[in-house]
Write a protein that holds these residues in place. Structure first.
Motif, PDB file in Angstrom:
ATOM      1  N   VAL A  49      29.570  48.405  53.187  1.00  0.00           N
ATOM      2  CA  VAL A  49      28.230  47.818  53.363  1.00  0.00           C
ATOM      3  C   VAL A  49      28.131  46.506  52.606  1.00  0.00           C
ATOM      4  N   TYR A  50      28.597  46.501  51.368  1.00  0.00           N
ATOM      5  CA  TYR A  50      28.478  45.285  50.558  1.00  0.00           C
ATOM      6  C   TYR A  50      29.395  44.192  51.105  1.00  0.00           C
ATOM      7  N   ALA A  51      30.563  44.562  51.609  1.00  0.00           N
ATOM      8  CA  ALA A  51      31.457  43.576  52.223  1.00  0.00           C
ATOM      9  C   ALA A  51      30.805  42.958  53.452  1.00  0.00           C
ATOM     10  N   LEU A  52      30.074  43.792  54.233  1.00  0.00           N
ATOM     11  CA  LEU A  52      29.382  43.284  55.417  1.00  0.00           C
ATOM     12  C   LEU A  52      28.276  42.305  55.018  1.00  0.00           C
ATOM     13  N   GLU A  56      31.373  44.740  42.976  1.00  0.00           N
ATOM     14  CA  GLU A  56      31.117  43.318  43.227  1.00  0.00           C
ATOM     15  C   GLU A  56      32.315  42.473  42.815  1.00  0.00           C
ATOM     16  N   ASP A  57      32.922  42.777  41.669  1.00  0.00           N
ATOM     17  CA  ASP A  57      34.117  42.052  41.225  1.00  0.00           C
ATOM     18  C   ASP A  57      35.264  42.251  42.208  1.00  0.00           C
ATOM     19  N   THR A  58      35.394  43.454  42.716  1.00  0.00           N
ATOM     20  CA  THR A  58      36.462  43.753  43.671  1.00  0.00           C
ATOM     21  C   THR A  58      36.295  42.947  44.950  1.00  0.00           C
ATOM     22  N   ILE A  59      35.062  42.881  45.444  1.00  0.00           N
ATOM     23  CA  ILE A  59      34.792  42.091  46.648  1.00  0.00           C
ATOM     24  C   ILE A  59      35.076  40.621  46.392  1.00  0.00           C
ATOM     25  N   ASP A  60      34.650  40.104  45.237  1.00  0.00           N
ATOM     26  CA  ASP A  60      34.879  38.693  44.912  1.00  0.00           C
ATOM     27  C   ASP A  60      36.368  38.374  44.870  1.00  0.00           C
ATOM     28  N   THR A  61      37.158  39.272  44.309  1.00  0.00           N
ATOM     29  CA  THR A  61      38.598  39.049  44.230  1.00  0.00           C
ATOM     30  C   THR A  61      39.208  38.934  45.618  1.00  0.00           C
ATOM     31  N   LEU A  62      38.767  39.794  46.532  1.00  0.00           N
ATOM     32  CA  LEU A  62      39.326  39.783  47.886  1.00  0.00           C
ATOM     33  C   LEU A  62      38.783  38.638  48.727  1.00  0.00           C
ATOM     34  N   VAL A  63      37.520  38.275  48.524  1.00  0.00           N
ATOM     35  CA  VAL A  63      36.921  37.197  49.319  1.00  0.00           C
ATOM     36  C   VAL A  63      37.444  35.831  48.879  1.00  0.00           C
ATOM     37  N   GLN A  64      37.535  35.625  47.567  1.00  0.00           N
ATOM     38  CA  GLN A  64      37.970  34.332  47.061  1.00  0.00           C
ATOM     39  C   GLN A  64      39.477  34.161  47.102  1.00  0.00           C
ATOM     40  N   GLY A  65      40.195  35.212  47.420  1.00  0.00           N
ATOM     41  CA  GLY A  65      41.639  35.094  47.585  1.00  0.00           C
ATOM     42  C   GLY A  65      42.388  34.858  46.297  1.00  0.00           C
ATOM     43  N   LYS A  66      41.981  35.520  45.216  1.00  0.00           N
ATOM     44  CA  LYS A  66      42.652  35.349  43.929  1.00  0.00           C
ATOM     45  C   LYS A  66      43.920  36.196  43.888  1.00  0.00           C
ATOM     46  N   ALA A  67      44.850  35.877  44.773  1.00  0.00           N
ATOM     47  CA  ALA A  67      46.088  36.656  44.857  1.00  0.00           C
ATOM     48  C   ALA A  67      47.039  36.266  43.731  1.00  0.00           C
ATOM     49  N   ILE A  68      47.921  37.195  43.371  1.00  0.00           N
ATOM     50  CA  ILE A  68      48.936  36.929  42.348  1.00  0.00           C
ATOM     51  C   ILE A  68      49.934  35.921  42.901  1.00  0.00           C
TER      52      ILE A  68
END
Length: 453
Positions: A123-126, A148-160
């Protein structure tokens, strides 16, 4: 007219208004006259019937107000839930595969212990779609990371980001082999790139990048560097194309690893090209013998420097037909803007650097000094394609700008921990400056169009 009585002011009615009340009698006394009259009764209220439209609008407004209140309450609860600390007890790396849907990502994160409410995650991702889609990659989630932090990490693309370092001076074959040694990169290299076409550097990449993509990135970086450096080159260079600059830079790269003398080594070769002297660079002989497959693993023999190959700069005039390695930016810069010297020779000085000379006589003295240093040392600095000669009277020196030497023997067996002694490819041949003082470096010798071995 004369017989009508004048009416009392209390009995007079406004003009044009009919008196529908009973005529009032004259007050009986003054006190009665000043008493207020009773107010007439109010007119009867007419009850109007409400229309259907007004009732509908009123109901809708009431419903909207109720929904708005519920929405505000729901958002408040949602914000509290998504900002609450998550279940993860320690930092954890999770790989999100490509083409993974939101529900699959939620399930994966739940299985990995990053979140505990997959439905709320979806829901929050939507609700955050306007900020961007969830990205694939390798992500580091911090301990107690909120939803919220988890969504931000995936949305902003903070990949290793991983890295691969390619040192200057490797051949294309050696670079490809290094890419295959990296276990994070995937896929195959379609074909070995042209020699000199990749820029040595440290490259950052995300998990999932292919080896071919890395090669493409390195080639693009080299093209950009070569274009920029070519545009700000000295105007009096004897090289006419960016490719010639690349070839000479690869020779400089193989001749010295010292940043403080690259421009001076480049100047030696530039001066030789201007005087139509042979470059006489040992690394070009090695490349002509083994191509880009690696190193020779032994000393260059006397016969090998006499053998005509397109890369033997002891025999051919000018530059070889291609680069002999992948030069770095510093070597390219050194060739584009070399030192303003008259040096034509250089030889090792015993400290890892070189001694330069303008004349052949100066070079002979430098070679003699180097050989004395070699005699006084049990072991010396070594490098690829060099061996320890049996005759200790041999040392490093040469007629030109080369730090390595040659021998017609198999590599000597070294003591554990010892490094091989270096010696010049010209030593013991008719090009040795200490054996043949009449050798003319300016004499040209053409090479037939031979195939590279």
């Amino acid at each position: 007219m004369f017989g009508r009585k004048k009416q009392s002011p209390l009995m007079q009615q406004p003009e044009g208004q009919e008196n529908d009340l009973q005529p009032r009698l004259a007050p009986k006394s003054p006190s009665e006259a000043i008493k207020p009259m009773a107010a007439p009764p109010p007119p009867p209220r007419v009850r109007r019937r409400r229309g259907g439209m007004m009732s509908t609008v009123s109901g809708l407004l009431t419903l909207l107000i109720a929904l708005a209140g519920a929405a505000i309450f729901g958002i408040t609860v949602l914000e509290k839930e998504v900002s609450a600390p998550g279940p993860l007890q320690a930092d954890k790396v999770v790989v999100i595969p490509r083409n993974t849907g939101t529900s699959e990502i939620a399930t994966l994160l739940k299985d990995e212990g990053v979140i505990d409410q997959p439905m709320l995650f979806e829901v929050y991702a939507l609700l955050n779609r306007q900020r961007g889609q969830l990205k694939a990659g390798e992500f580091l989630f911090k301990a107690k990371a909120s939803l919220e932090d988890t969504i931000d990490t995936l949305v902003q693309g903070k990949a290793i980001l991983h890295s691969v370092t390619v040192p200057e001076g490797l051949t294309s074959d050696q670079i490809v082999a290094r890419l295959y040694d990296n276990e994070i990169l995937s896929g195959d290299v379609i074909e070995t790139p042209r020699e000199g076409s990749m820029l040595p550097d440290t490259y950052k990449f995300e998990r999932g990048m292919t080896r071919q993509q890395m090669v493409t990135n390195m080639q693009a970086a080299q093209r950009q560097a070569l274009t920029q450096i070519w545009q700000r080159r000295s105007s009096d260079l004897p090289i006419k194309t960016p490719q010639e600059l690349l070839i000479l830079a690869s020779i400089v790269e193989k001749e010295t690893g010292r940043a403080d003398e690259r421009t001076r080594v480049a100047a030696v070769f530039i001066n030789r090209l201007n005087k139509r002297m042979k470059l006489q660079s040992d690394p070009t002989i090695v490349y002509g013998l083994v191509g880009g497959k690696g190193t020779l693993g032994r000393g260059i023999t006397k016969n090998e420097i006499e053998t005509a190959t397109p890369y033997n700069t002891y025999v051919i005039e000018g530059l070889p037909p291609s680069a002999i390695a992948n030069p770095g930016r510093a070597a390219l810069e050194a060739v584009a803007n070399p030192s303003r010297t008259k040096d034509l020779y250089f030889v090792a000085d015993g400290t890892g650097g070189h001694t330069f000379a303008e004349t052949y006589e100066q070079h002979q003295r430098n070679v003699t000094r180097w050989r004395q240093i070699e005699k006084a040392k049990a072991t010396t600095d070594g490098n690829v394609d060099r061996v320890e000669p049996e005759d200790d009277t041999r040392g490093q020196g040469g007629a030109a700008a080369s730090p390595s030497l040659a021998q017609d023997q198999a590599p000597a067996v070294l003591k554990p921990g010892a490094r091989p002694r270096a010696f010049d490819a010209s030593e013991g041949t008719n090009k040795d400056p200490l054996k043949n003082k009449n050798f003319d470096l300016n004499s040209g010798k053409s090479v037939p169009n031979l195939k590279q071995p």
